[in-house]
Scaffold this motif. Sequence first.
Motif, mmCIF file in Angstrom:
data_model
loop_
_atom_site.group_PDB
_atom_site.id
_atom_site.type_symbol
_atom_site.label_atom_id
_atom_site.label_comp_id
_atom_site.label_asym_id
_atom_site.label_seq_id
_atom_site.Cartn_x
_atom_site.Cartn_y
_atom_site.Cartn_z
ATOM 1 N N UNK A 8 19.913 4.811 7.745
ATOM 2 C CA UNK A 8 18.875 3.800 7.932
ATOM 3 C C UNK A 8 19.446 2.543 8.582
ATOM 4 N N UNK A 9 20.604 2.107 8.122
ATOM 5 C CA UNK A 9 21.191 0.873 8.665
ATOM 6 C C UNK A 9 21.567 1.047 10.132
ATOM 7 N N UNK A 10 22.222 2.150 10.449
ATOM 8 C CA UNK A 10 22.739 2.286 11.813
ATOM 9 C C UNK A 10 21.677 2.692 12.830
ATOM 10 N N UNK A 11 20.569 3.319 12.378
ATOM 11 C CA UNK A 11 19.547 3.752 13.332
ATOM 12 C C UNK A 11 18.349 2.817 13.401
ATOM 13 N N UNK A 12 18.030 2.123 12.320
ATOM 14 C CA UNK A 12 16.849 1.253 12.303
ATOM 15 C C UNK A 12 17.234 -0.207 12.459
ATOM 16 N N UNK A 13 18.248 -0.660 11.729
ATOM 17 C CA UNK A 13 18.566 -2.088 11.702
ATOM 18 C C UNK A 13 19.651 -2.486 12.699
ATOM 19 N N UNK A 14 20.710 -1.702 12.795
ATOM 20 C CA UNK A 14 21.833 -2.084 13.659
ATOM 21 C C UNK A 14 21.426 -2.262 15.122
ATOM 22 N N UNK A 15 20.567 -1.415 15.702
ATOM 23 C CA UNK A 15 20.205 -1.610 17.113
ATOM 24 C C UNK A 15 19.525 -2.948 17.397
ATOM 25 N N UNK A 16 18.947 -3.584 16.391
ATOM 26 C CA UNK A 16 18.280 -4.870 16.608
ATOM 27 C C UNK A 16 19.264 -6.031 16.673
ATOM 28 N N UNK A 17 20.505 -5.792 16.231
ATOM 29 C CA UNK A 17 21.481 -6.872 16.156
ATOM 30 C C UNK A 17 21.410 -7.663 14.870
ATOM 31 N N UNK A 18 20.404 -7.414 14.025
ATOM 32 C CA UNK A 18 20.283 -8.116 12.747
ATOM 33 C C UNK A 18 21.412 -7.697 11.812
ATOM 34 N N UNK A 19 21.802 -8.602 10.940
ATOM 35 C CA UNK A 19 22.891 -8.356 10.008
ATOM 36 C C UNK A 19 22.347 -8.050 8.615
ATOM 37 N N UNK A 67 14.786 -11.260 6.154
ATOM 38 C CA UNK A 67 13.845 -10.166 5.943
ATOM 39 C C UNK A 67 14.232 -9.421 4.666
ATOM 40 N N UNK A 68 13.227 -8.852 4.016
ATOM 41 C CA UNK A 68 13.441 -7.947 2.891
ATOM 42 C C UNK A 68 12.937 -6.566 3.300
ATOM 43 N N UNK A 69 13.822 -5.593 3.311
ATOM 44 C CA UNK A 69 13.458 -4.203 3.556
ATOM 45 C C UNK A 69 13.727 -3.420 2.270
ATOM 46 N N UNK A 70 12.764 -2.622 1.837
ATOM 47 C CA UNK A 70 12.907 -1.803 0.633
ATOM 48 C C UNK A 70 12.578 -0.364 0.984
ATOM 49 N N UNK A 120 11.066 -3.929 15.021
ATOM 50 C CA UNK A 120 10.865 -4.422 16.386
ATOM 51 C C UNK A 120 10.813 -5.946 16.433
ATOM 52 N N UNK A 121 10.527 -6.573 15.298
ATOM 53 C CA UNK A 121 10.460 -8.035 15.246
ATOM 54 C C UNK A 121 11.810 -8.670 14.941
ATOM 55 N N UNK A 122 12.832 -7.869 14.682
ATOM 56 C CA UNK A 122 14.153 -8.398 14.347
ATOM 57 C C UNK A 122 14.970 -8.679 15.600
ATOM 58 N N UNK A 148 0.822 -1.196 0.000
ATOM 59 C CA UNK A 148 0.000 0.000 0.000
ATOM 60 C C UNK A 148 0.865 1.258 0.000
ATOM 61 N N UNK A 149 2.148 1.092 0.121
ATOM 62 C CA UNK A 149 3.064 2.224 0.154
ATOM 63 C C UNK A 149 4.180 1.997 -0.864
ATOM 64 N N UNK A 150 5.020 3.000 -1.027
ATOM 65 C CA UNK A 150 6.142 2.867 -1.947
ATOM 66 C C UNK A 150 7.353 2.223 -1.290
ATOM 67 N N UNK A 151 7.237 1.827 -0.046
ATOM 68 C CA UNK A 151 8.290 1.129 0.692
ATOM 69 C C UNK A 151 7.627 0.019 1.483
ATOM 70 N N UNK A 152 8.402 -0.965 1.912
ATOM 71 C CA UNK A 152 7.778 -2.116 2.558
ATOM 72 C C UNK A 152 8.833 -2.960 3.261
ATOM 73 N N UNK A 153 8.343 -3.772 4.192
ATOM 74 C CA UNK A 153 9.158 -4.768 4.891
ATOM 75 C C UNK A 153 8.461 -6.117 4.746
ATOM 76 N N UNK A 154 9.214 -7.142 4.419
ATOM 77 C CA UNK A 154 8.648 -8.469 4.187
ATOM 78 C C UNK A 154 9.437 -9.485 5.000
ATOM 79 N N UNK A 155 8.726 -10.240 5.848
ATOM 80 C CA UNK A 155 9.363 -11.327 6.586
ATOM 81 C C UNK A 155 9.464 -12.539 5.669
ATOM 82 N N UNK A 156 10.674 -13.044 5.512
ATOM 83 C CA UNK A 156 10.944 -14.194 4.669
ATOM 84 C C UNK A 156 11.255 -15.402 5.544
ATOM 85 N N UNK A 157 11.336 -16.599 4.989
ATOM 86 C CA UNK A 157 11.615 -17.784 5.807
ATOM 87 C C UNK A 157 13.022 -17.753 6.419
#
Length: 567
Positions: free
Chosen positions: A249-260, A191-194, A216-218, A178-187
């Motif tokens: 984006x990487x250091x403020x949104x993704x890095x704090x979760x510990x996800x690579x 994860x796919x972040x766009x 928050x789910x990462x 519904x937006x021009x950006x999205x997050x998709x949980x994969x198996x």
Amino acid sequence: MDPQQLGFTPQRPVGWLAPLLLLNTGLRTLLAILFGAYLDKRELQNALSGESFEQPGTDGELWLDYVADLGDGFNATYSVAYLLAQPGLEAGGRMLPRGQVLLMGGDQVYPVASGDRYENRTKGPYRAALPEPPADGPRPTLFALPGNHDWYDGLTAFLRLFARRKDGHIGGWRTQQRRSYFAVRLPANWWLFAIDEQFGAYIDDPQLLYFEKAAAALGPDDRVILATPSPTWVKAANKPEAYDSVDYFIRTILAPTGAQVRVLVSGDLHHYARYTGADRELITCGGGGAYLLGTHQLPDSLTVPPKETLTRSASPSREYQIASRYPSAADSRRMSWGVFRRVPARNAGFATMLGIIHTLTMLAMAGAASQGGIFQRLFSIPLVFMLVVILAGTVLFAQPPSANQNKHARHWIIGLVHGFAHIALAVGGTWVWLRLPFHDWTWPAPLILAAILYGPVIAFLATQLLALYLMVASLFDVNVNELFAGQGIEDSKSFLRMHIASDGTLTIYPFGVDKVCRKWHADPDGAPHSPWLLPDEPLTAHLIEPAIVLNGPTGRAVPSKGDVATA
């Protein structure tokens, strides 16, 4: 099958040096830069559904396809769509099934976005390649990330086509976003972040809030494929601030979760290139249909983020080495020499414009030469006007960046040299014209003869001078895009097929298409989900390089090469 039966009109490749297109695109780019904040619909998207998505795949596994920079000429766009829609591609003795998810990575239409262009250049070809959902499995899902060409109308047509959740589909592919950006949980903890960087300006606050909620789910066991509209890691080599938004984006949104973040993928540059480092793969794959862009100018190594960045809080810089490129650097250099042949052949409108400018300049010079006195000769109004047109045009064509950017002076210098070269050609043409027996006939006979005799010859010579300029300028990293855009090479296309195994292993298969199909025939008796048009000539894809295998959070291995893949 005629256009009425297809439901769309197949389009010729965009002529990127067409004078009206250059003017139109330039004006739209200027308007987008000046008024982009007013046209930015990302703030409005905050009112739309903001949930992330899940693509569980089958038995804990998932196949995902990636294509970018499509929606140009029909033959190239449909060739790639046809291969993506096939039930499988064979590589290395193994059948790689069609992606359960198709990610379009940016610039889904050219030259500028509109409803009709999406219909004829993108939606139509993809619907013809996969008209209905496959009978032997679930309907594949399509996600799309906008690029700069999608943004030229403020994202209006893009959202209407790709962001219709209710019964949204393009042929056999369903749309969910519904937006021009999205997050998709994969198996398997992937994860796919766009992310959507409107013209590389910034990432808006509603978008950051959306991704904060998704992130928050990462956790530390999760790995991320991050899709961006442009390979800013490459562009940052000349423009260090280009990577700032992605790094933020990487250091403020993704890095704090510990996800690579294991993979960064983008289109925008119309070729395939992969840079590899200790922590991640940086992949450019913009071969979905637009003209080929050479690879021989790519740097052999990148420092990401660049040490020259102005952001003090940037992530630690890491080194990445180029691992593969398609076409190869040698093939790219060889293709660049085709500019002398292809620019005149594929850009009749541009050649005509050059012929008119040179003919008018010659007549102005000839008129000035017939006047008495040095002052009148040098400063006749028609001559001064034409000289200003030539010099201003060549400098603008060189696209000089702002004065605070590195290496900005070379654009001015090379642009002026190009302009003076055209003036020298005009002087030579005038010298020849004044020695012809009819140059001083009664007006308007000289104008008519100049248009008939002089114009075509000087137009050809001027395009050859332009081709020479593009070759020389590219050595200084100026007008490299125009060197290839003017040629409009449709071959050497590329796309990705990725596989996430149940144990979390991600395998990336980069496919190249050396030659697109140019002759098709209708298949009216085919199954509902089979392509409407079939190739008359062989259409094959091959692995550009050995499949890239990512094991665990940081481990990486590369298996042996595969064979040619056939549909």
